[in-house]
Design a protein around this motif. Structure first.
Motif, PDB file in Angstrom:
ATOM      1  N   LEU A  61       2.392  -0.731   4.654  1.00  0.00           N
ATOM      2  CA  LEU A  61       2.993  -0.074   3.489  1.00  0.00           C
ATOM      3  C   LEU A  61       2.009  -0.034   2.319  1.00  0.00           C
ATOM      4  CD1 LEU A  61       6.628  -1.513   3.668  1.00  0.00           C
ATOM      5  CD2 LEU A  61       5.853   0.789   4.277  1.00  0.00           C
ATOM      6  N   GLY A  62       1.201  -1.080   2.169  1.00  0.00           N
ATOM      7  CA  GLY A  62       0.188  -1.079   1.108  1.00  0.00           C
ATOM      8  C   GLY A  62      -0.842   0.012   1.319  1.00  0.00           C
ATOM      9  N   ARG A  63      -1.311   0.176   2.557  1.00  0.00           N
ATOM     10  CA  ARG A  63      -2.275   1.223   2.869  1.00  0.00           C
ATOM     11  C   ARG A  63      -1.667   2.610   2.643  1.00  0.00           C
ATOM     12  NH1 ARG A  63      -6.814   1.063   2.164  1.00  0.00           N
ATOM     13  NH2 ARG A  63      -7.261   2.692   3.683  1.00  0.00           N
ATOM     14  N   CYS A  64      -0.431   2.805   3.081  1.00  0.00           N
ATOM     15  CA  CYS A  64       0.225   4.108   2.887  1.00  0.00           C
ATOM     16  C   CYS A  64       0.450   4.391   1.407  1.00  0.00           C
ATOM     17  CB  CYS A  64       1.568   4.127   3.627  1.00  0.00           C
ATOM     18  SG  CYS A  64       1.423   4.101   5.420  1.00  0.00           S
ATOM     19  N   THR A  77       6.788   4.842  -4.969  1.00  0.00           N
ATOM     20  CA  THR A  77       7.967   4.065  -5.354  1.00  0.00           C
ATOM     21  C   THR A  77       8.825   3.737  -4.137  1.00  0.00           C
ATOM     22  OG1 THR A  77       7.975   5.116  -7.538  1.00  0.00           O
ATOM     23  CG2 THR A  77       9.992   4.019  -6.843  1.00  0.00           C
ATOM     24  N   ILE A  78       8.985   4.709  -3.252  1.00  0.00           N
ATOM     25  CA  ILE A  78       9.763   4.477  -2.027  1.00  0.00           C
ATOM     26  C   ILE A  78       9.091   3.426  -1.158  1.00  0.00           C
ATOM     27  CG2 ILE A  78      10.537   5.524   0.139  1.00  0.00           C
ATOM     28  CD1 ILE A  78      10.941   8.134  -1.424  1.00  0.00           C
ATOM     29  N   LEU A  79       7.769   3.538  -1.019  1.00  0.00           N
ATOM     30  CA  LEU A  79       7.037   2.570  -0.195  1.00  0.00           C
ATOM     31  C   LEU A  79       7.100   1.161  -0.796  1.00  0.00           C
ATOM     32  CD1 LEU A  79       3.923   4.751   0.671  1.00  0.00           C
ATOM     33  CD2 LEU A  79       5.692   3.997   2.273  1.00  0.00           C
ATOM     34  N   LEU A  80       6.966   1.077  -2.119  1.00  0.00           N
ATOM     35  CA  LEU A  80       7.089  -0.228  -2.773  1.00  0.00           C
ATOM     36  C   LEU A  80       8.480  -0.803  -2.553  1.00  0.00           C
ATOM     37  CD1 LEU A  80       6.002  -2.445  -4.699  1.00  0.00           C
ATOM     38  CD2 LEU A  80       6.944  -1.085  -6.595  1.00  0.00           C
ATOM     39  N   THR A  81       9.496   0.031  -2.690  1.00  0.00           N
ATOM     40  CA  THR A  81      10.874  -0.422  -2.486  1.00  0.00           C
ATOM     41  C   THR A  81      11.073  -0.939  -1.068  1.00  0.00           C
ATOM     42  OG1 THR A  81      11.666   1.185  -4.114  1.00  0.00           O
ATOM     43  CG2 THR A  81      13.297   0.246  -2.602  1.00  0.00           C
ATOM     44  N   LEU A  82      10.512  -0.230  -0.084  1.00  0.00           N
ATOM     45  CA  LEU A  82      10.620  -0.668   1.305  1.00  0.00           C
ATOM     46  C   LEU A  82       9.950  -2.025   1.503  1.00  0.00           C
ATOM     47  CD1 LEU A  82       9.909   2.663   3.243  1.00  0.00           C
ATOM     48  CD2 LEU A  82      12.092   1.426   3.102  1.00  0.00           C
ATOM     49  N   ALA A  83       8.758  -2.174   0.924  1.00  0.00           N
ATOM     50  CA  ALA A  83       8.031  -3.433   1.066  1.00  0.00           C
ATOM     51  C   ALA A  83       8.805  -4.590   0.439  1.00  0.00           C
ATOM     52  CB  ALA A  83       6.646  -3.323   0.436  1.00  0.00           C
ATOM     53  N   ILE A 136       2.824 -12.202  -1.312  1.00  0.00           N
ATOM     54  CA  ILE A 136       2.623 -10.852  -0.761  1.00  0.00           C
ATOM     55  C   ILE A 136       3.335  -9.812  -1.611  1.00  0.00           C
ATOM     56  CG2 ILE A 136       4.614 -10.765   0.825  1.00  0.00           C
ATOM     57  CD1 ILE A 136       0.975  -9.606   1.502  1.00  0.00           C
ATOM     58  N   ALA A 137       4.449 -10.187  -2.251  1.00  0.00           N
ATOM     59  CA  ALA A 137       5.123  -9.250  -3.156  1.00  0.00           C
ATOM     60  C   ALA A 137       4.214  -8.915  -4.340  1.00  0.00           C
ATOM     61  CB  ALA A 137       6.442  -9.842  -3.649  1.00  0.00           C
ATOM     62  N   ALA A 138       3.506  -9.915  -4.866  1.00  0.00           N
ATOM     63  CA  ALA A 138       2.562  -9.664  -5.962  1.00  0.00           C
ATOM     64  C   ALA A 138       1.469  -8.701  -5.516  1.00  0.00           C
ATOM     65  CB  ALA A 138       1.954 -10.981  -6.438  1.00  0.00           C
ATOM     66  N   TYR A 139       1.016  -8.857  -4.282  1.00  0.00           N
ATOM     67  CA  TYR A 139      -0.029  -7.975  -3.755  1.00  0.00           C
ATOM     68  C   TYR A 139       0.441  -6.518  -3.729  1.00  0.00           C
ATOM     69  CZ  TYR A 139      -2.640  -5.459  -0.156  1.00  0.00           C
ATOM     70  OH  TYR A 139      -3.338  -4.500   0.539  1.00  0.00           O
ATOM     71  N   VAL A 140       1.612  -6.246  -3.155  1.00  0.00           N
ATOM     72  CA  VAL A 140       2.057  -4.847  -3.045  1.00  0.00           C
ATOM     73  C   VAL A 140       2.397  -4.267  -4.415  1.00  0.00           C
ATOM     74  CG1 VAL A 140       2.822  -4.993  -0.654  1.00  0.00           C
ATOM     75  CG2 VAL A 140       4.442  -5.534  -2.469  1.00  0.00           C
ATOM     76  N   LYS A 146      -1.817   0.159  -9.192  1.00  0.00           N
ATOM     77  CA  LYS A 146      -3.231   0.536  -9.156  1.00  0.00           C
ATOM     78  C   LYS A 146      -4.126  -0.508  -9.808  1.00  0.00           C
ATOM     79  CE  LYS A 146      -1.945   4.446  -7.361  1.00  0.00           C
ATOM     80  NZ  LYS A 146      -2.047   4.654  -5.898  1.00  0.00           N
ATOM     81  N   ASN A 147      -3.640  -1.740  -9.871  1.00  0.00           N
ATOM     82  CA  ASN A 147      -4.478  -2.827 -10.377  1.00  0.00           C
ATOM     83  C   ASN A 147      -5.527  -3.244  -9.355  1.00  0.00           C
ATOM     84  OD1 ASN A 147      -2.986  -2.882 -12.730  1.00  0.00           O
ATOM     85  ND2 ASN A 147      -1.676  -4.555 -12.069  1.00  0.00           N
ATOM     86  N   ILE A 148      -5.210  -3.045  -8.085  1.00  0.00           N
ATOM     87  CA  ILE A 148      -6.141  -3.389  -7.012  1.00  0.00           C
ATOM     88  C   ILE A 148      -6.115  -2.284  -5.968  1.00  0.00           C
ATOM     89  CG2 ILE A 148      -5.918  -5.896  -7.298  1.00  0.00           C
ATOM     90  CD1 ILE A 148      -3.998  -5.907  -4.930  1.00  0.00           C
ATOM     91  N   LYS A 149      -7.172  -2.239  -5.187  1.00  0.00           N
ATOM     92  CA  LYS A 149      -7.244  -1.329  -4.055  1.00  0.00           C
ATOM     93  C   LYS A 149      -6.564  -2.001  -2.860  1.00  0.00           C
ATOM     94  CE  LYS A 149     -10.706   1.042  -1.184  1.00  0.00           C
ATOM     95  NZ  LYS A 149     -10.361   0.400   0.102  1.00  0.00           N
TER      96      LYS A 149
END
Length: 471
Positions: A61-64, A77-83, A136-140, A146-149
């Motif tokens: 989900l992070g890559r997508c 937003t949808i991908l973040l919500t899913l994660a 992992i939530a902080a990561y996604v 867009k703070n990190i790649k």
């Protein structure tokens, strides 16, 4: 498997380090990832698949979320919500679902007179799920912002999340703190030596102080709260306060030491919290990485203190109720959060300016208040909690139970020196002394003595898991 065990210290760790240092630099993430999964599987085999699923789902989900998108949009937003639904959904299911079902059934029963029909399924709590979920939530979230790649390598992300030094009980590491080390790291002899010393000091804090003084709290529980005197109730509260601090800070130091030995700089999690002069300051110094998580991902997004005092108070209430619930599914944790946020609001509104005028008054205020909050934290049965608080504050209750009013003398005779050690090593002075030892090149001898004393206690006592493994 726990760090404070002979199995870890003399079997897993030496074998892993040999394999790790023999591995070529570019493959060390593979070794660390595999070793961390083995470490977790030894202690929690049935939930290792859940941990791996967390790595895989958030990687995809992070890559997508990141791929080919310059701006945040509906897709992201949808991908973040899913994660987040996956991450916090798993945490809710294992940690809170039974508690919620029980309370809904109670409400239904009181409203209708019939027993609630929701099934209550008690789930064993996967080790470390509260910690690695937040990490992992902080990561996604940071990828979304867009703070990190987004991490290209599944192995790198897996290493970041599952790194065994901090997997079970933190500290909670931000991806930016270790991203460069995930790509390239070197461990010098000095790094290894310093890491080993930090590991040993953390082990000593756990085994020599926390486990020893923790037996007083265990003895009080075995006696029964109804039968203890007021002085013994306060001794128990202070003992648990010392136990919890040296247990958790000891684990954090061991994690930091292991991180140094592997080439990572794991953040400090404690800064002498018991020398604080207010509850607000105490919680800036205690479990620093958890406080940082709530500040960056809850408090500031809600508006922080930028929208006036009423909104600031609301934001504090939200943060501390979530902090309380994070620690456990129980009404005592909710009460604990309410008590803490109430005093924090009083401090921010007016109390802090009075505390700052007197160092003596402020320290007395903290030293008397914090143990009471830890009692609320420790006792999950609300009836027993009421009994214990009644023993601490007998002038608020009436009890006909006959108690031994001099019972505290026996326990003080057995534990006075541990209280002294706990008080001394809760202050910054031993750190200053350690630096003096470093200049005179005596710290190696001191650390070696601590190590073998710790091993002696491990050999003669039962295994005592770290307290924060429960959360």
């Amino acid at each position: 498997m726990v760090f404070s065990s002979l199995e870890f210290l003399f079997r897993f760790l030496p074998l892993f380090l040999i394999v790790y240092y023999l591995t070529p630099q570019k493959y060390r993430n593979v070794t660390l990832f595999a070793g961390s999964i083995i470490f977790y599987t030894i202690g929690e085999a049935m939930y290792s698949i859940l941990l791996l699923a967390s790595v895989l789902v958030n990687y995809i989900l992070g890559r997508c979320m990141y791929r080919g998108e310059e701006e945040k949009g509906r897709k992201q937003t949808i991908l973040l919500t899913l994660a987040l639904c996956f991450d916090f959904g798993m945490l809710f299911f294992f940690k809170y679902s039974a508690f919620v079902a029980e309370n809904i059934n109670v409400i239904i029963g009181k409203l209708t007179g019939n027993a609630g029909a929701l099934p209550v399924v008690e789930q064993a709590l996967p080790l470390g799920i509260s910690f690695y979920t937040f990490q992992i939530a902080a990561y996604v979230i940071d990828v979304y912002r867009k703070n990190i790649k987004a991490e290209d390598s599944l192995i790198c992300l897996g290493t970041y999340l599952t790194m065994f030094p901090q997997l079970i009980a933190g500290p909670i590491i931000n991806y930016t703190e270790v991203s460069h080390c995930l790509k390239k790291r070197h461990v010098t002899t000095i790094d290894f030596e310093n890491g080993l010393k930090t590991l040993t000091i953390g082990l000593a804090a756990k085994v020599i102080v926390a486990d020893r003084i923790g037996t007083l709290w265990n003895s009080i529980q075995m006696i029964g709260f109804e039968s203890i005197s007021t002085p013994l109730a306060w001794m128990g509260a202070f003992a648990y306060s010392i136990q919890l601090y040296f247990d958790f800070s000891g684990y954090s130091m061991m994690a930091i030491g292991l991180g140094k030995m592997l080439g990572f700089q794991i953040p400090v999690n404690f800064d002498h919290p018991y020398i604080s002069k207010s509850i607000t300051e105490f919680w800036r110094r205690w479990h620093i990485t958890l406080g940082r998580w709530f500040r960056e991902y809850v408090y500031i997004p809600l508006g922080g203190n930028r929208k006036g005092k009423p909104r600031m108070i609301f934001n504090l209430i939200v943060v501390w109720l979530l902090t309380a619930i994070w620690h456990g599914a129980g009404w005592n944790f909710v009460l604990w959060g309410v008590v803490l946020v109430s005093f924090m609001m009083l401090e921010k509104l007016f109390l802090l300016r009075y505390l700052e005028k007197s160092k003596v008054l402020s320290h007395i205020y903290l030293i008397l208040l914090v143990p009471v909050t830890w009692v609320i934290f420790a006792i999950t049965d609300m009836g027993q909690l009421g009994t214990y608080l009644g023993r601490m504050f007998p002038f608020f209750t009436k009890s006909g139970v006959t108690i031994n009013r001099l019972d505290y003398l026996k326990y003080f005779k057995d534990y006075w020196y541990l209280f002294g050690i706990g008080i001394l090593f809760s202050s910054p002075y031993p750190s200053v002394l350690y630096r003096v030892f470093q200049k005179k090149r005596m710290e190696t001898l001191a650390v070696a003595v601590l190590f073998w004393i710790s091993i002696y206690y491990l050999a003669i006592s039962a295994n005592n898991p770290f307290l924060y493994f429960n959360f």
